[in-house]
Design an enzyme around this catalytic site. Structure first.
Site, short mmCIF file in Angstrom:
data_model
loop_
_atom_site.label_atom_id
_atom_site.label_comp_id
_atom_site.label_asym_id
_atom_site.label_seq_id
_atom_site.Cartn_x
_atom_site.Cartn_y
_atom_site.Cartn_z
CB CYS A 1 65.66 47.76 0.93
SG CYS A 1 65.06 46.06 1.16
CB CYS B 1 75.45 38.90 -10.60
SG CYS B 1 75.75 39.55 -8.94
CB CYS C 1 43.86 4.41 -29.92
SG CYS C 1 43.01 5.94 -30.30
CB CYS D 1 54.18 6.22 -39.45
SG CYS D 1 52.47 6.11 -40.04
CB CYS E 1 52.31 2.04 -36.86
SG CYS E 1 52.69 2.85 -38.43
#
Length: 571
Positions: A237, A279, A319, A336, A353
């Site tokens: 196990c 699996c 900003c 940019c 921009c």
């Protein structure tokens, strides 16, 4: 579908008992002292499995199985089976038990393999394994002293020991050789004569004669573990700290097994039980959860490279004026990626921009934006499925804790309050067991959904419909067992509503079980009921036709386009 109708439908299909686990119990040498074998599970009842986090003293119903195909072995079971196999080989081949043990280890404890090879060519087997018929070295004069082949000191005959080959070594050198080899690890099970030119095998009889008690115990542990680890039918196990093993007979179509420690795992891949997902999908999902690929997706979706040093930068303020970290310190525009020194009022100010918009219209950023958008969508999709996978995992662990609390405390309390024997409160335990099993199945359906191809729209809609119905039924059952039960736990005496609660909870348990059996069957069949044109196969029953809505889970009951009509197989 109303809950009352669900209950009536569930009662009509009680004969449909396609449990999650099936298979025939293989008769073997395992016994628990009552003649019925080791820890066999052949009680009637629904199928449930548990995680390692479950308490060790859960009720035996937790481990109940129908038509079981595996056996859980304790240490005494393993030793008994090992001794029985050695005895069988020793009797059939007319050799000592120590030689039989060497043969079985060489052929990975396969009795049939030992018999086939031995009767096909006994001499070749003896040579390859190291079981000699006659000594290689013989001494006629018993009075003369013998020289140890390791320390080269002369010793009388009674101070010298040798294996079947006859090579002489003093007992002190034997003890040191055996102890060193056994302390080096499990390779000691293939122990050979210390003479470099000799391949004679050293059996446990020599070890018992010449080794210390500590060394002999270590060798016995290696031998016991070899019986499980080298045998293709048995495995330990994988739960941490568990010392039980599982003998798997197969034949049931399912690899899910539950150990006595309450941990359930897949026999095939030894991951936690994950039926109905295969699996391969589980391996990909676990790798994805732990790999660095999602980190890269997050970086692509939420950061941009510095135009100068190319290091990824995350925007954490409002900003657009960005400054790279030292030693780069390059200042640029987030939109940019141009130098900030080129920005000013003529470019739209510090918080806009228009160069970016103009360049975007010219197609300068199309490829980069496309890659960023793909990474963002991929990350959002993975997050969607992972959050629901993890949430059901947590809910399952909480349900296991609630089940333990119910079995150890609340059932006795309910029995006293409502003057009802605990045997008649089994419907509550059954409900919690169903919740635990369904949480496990639902968890893995989200891994299945993640890898379901997006272009197979009809299959995705069918899957989301079945998943949504199963999830909806599970939530009703979980809420009833978790919240509505509280009023009866806090009651001061018997109430008429308790019988109504019994009927409702038992009905929800049956309905939820049917929902999840439909879901499991559909996923294990690869959603084969849906053909490539988005319609259901012609073998489906018309009475079970349902419309699949466009929303998540497909729970909408309104009309849909004819091409989106999906049917559920009639049991």
């Amino acid at each position: 579908m109303d809950s009352e109708d669900d209950m009536m439908d569930a009662n009509d299909v009680d004969s449909v008992d396609d449990d999650f686990y099936s298979g025939d119990m293989e008769e073997d040498c395992y016994s628990d002292g009552d003649g019925n074998g080791g820890e066999d599970y052949d009680d009637d009842g629904p199928d449930y499995d548990f995680m390692a986090e479950a308490p060790d003293d859960l009720d035996d119903a937790v481990l109940s199985r129908t038509q079981q195909s595996y056996t859980v072995l304790k240490e005494e079971d393993i030793r008994r089976c090992q001794e029985d196999d050695i005895t069988r080989v020793s009797t059939v081949l007319s050799i000592s038990r120590f030689d039989a043990s060497i043969l079985l280890r060489h052929y990975n404890w396969s009795i049939s393999k030992v018999h086939d090879e031995w009767f096909a060519d006994e001499e070749a087997v003896r040579k390859s394994v190291g079981l000699l018929d006659t000594p290689v070295v013989q001494f006629s004069n018993a009075r003369e002293q013998l020289t140890c082949g390791i320390c080269f000191e002369p010793f009388p005959h009674d101070k010298i020991s040798s294996a079947a080959c006859g090579h002489p070594f003093c007992r002190s050198c034997w003890s040191g050789y055996i102890s060193t080899t056994i302390n080096d690890g499990p390779g000691c099970l293939m122990l050979r004569c210390p003479d470099p030119s000799c391949r004679a095998a050293i059996g446990q009889d020599m070890i018992n004669l010449l080794a210390s008690d500590e060394v002999k115990d270590k060798y016995s542990r290696y031998l016991l573990r070899s019986y499980i680890e080298d045998n293709r039918k048995t495995k330990w196990c994988p739960a941490p700290g568990c010392e039980y093993a599982v003998d798997f007979g197969g034949g049931g179509g399912s690899f899910d097994v539950s150990c006595l420690c309450s941990y359930s795992f897949c026999w095939n891949c030894t991951e936690e039980a994950h039926r109905p997902v295969d699996c391969g999908t589980v391996a990909k999902w676990i790798l994805k959860n732990s790999a660095e690929s999602e980190n890269m997706n997050w970086i692509l979706a939420n950061s941009k490279p510095c135009p100068k040093c190319k290091r990824p930068i995350e925007k954490n303020q409002g900003c657009m004026h960005m400054t790279c970290t030292p030693p780069c310190k390059f200042e640029f525009c987030w939109l940019c990626l141009g130098a900030w020194s080129d920005h000013g009022e003529r470019t739209g100010g510090f918080y806009a921009c228009n160069r970016y918009e103009a360049a975007k219209q010219e197609g300068a950023y199309d490829e980069a934006e496309r890659r960023r958008e793909m990474a963002k969508n991929s990350l959002e999709r993975y997050t969607h499925y992972y959050e629901r996978w993890a949430s059901n995992q947590l809910s399952r662990q909480k349900a296991l804790a609630d089940l333990h609390q119910m079995q150890t405390v609340h059932l006795e309390k309910l029995s006293d309050i409502h003057c009802t024997p605990e045997s008649q409160l089994k419907f509550i335990t059954d409900a919690w067991l169903q919740v635990v099993e369904c949480r496990r199945v639902l968890k893995w359906t989200y891994a299945y959904g993640y890898y379901l191809p997006e272009h197979e729209l009809a299959k995705r809609q069918f899957f989301e419909y079945l998943q949504g119905e199963a999830e909806s039924g599970l939530e009703r059952l979980h809420q009833c067992a978790e919240k509505e039960l509280q009023q009866f736990l806090n009651a001061e005496g018997p109430s008429k509503e308790f019988d109504e609660f019994r009927t409702k909870l038992a009905g929800l348990t049956s309905v939820t079980k049917n929902y999840f059996e439909n879901l499991v069957r559909a996923l294990e069949n690869g959603l084969a009921d849906v053909d490539s044109h988005g319609a259901c196969s012609k073998t489906t029953s018309s009475k079970n036709t349902v419309g699949v809505g466009k929303g998540r889970g497909g729970r909408g009951k309104g009309s849909t386009k004819s091409g989106d009509s999906i049917r559920i197989m009639d049991d």
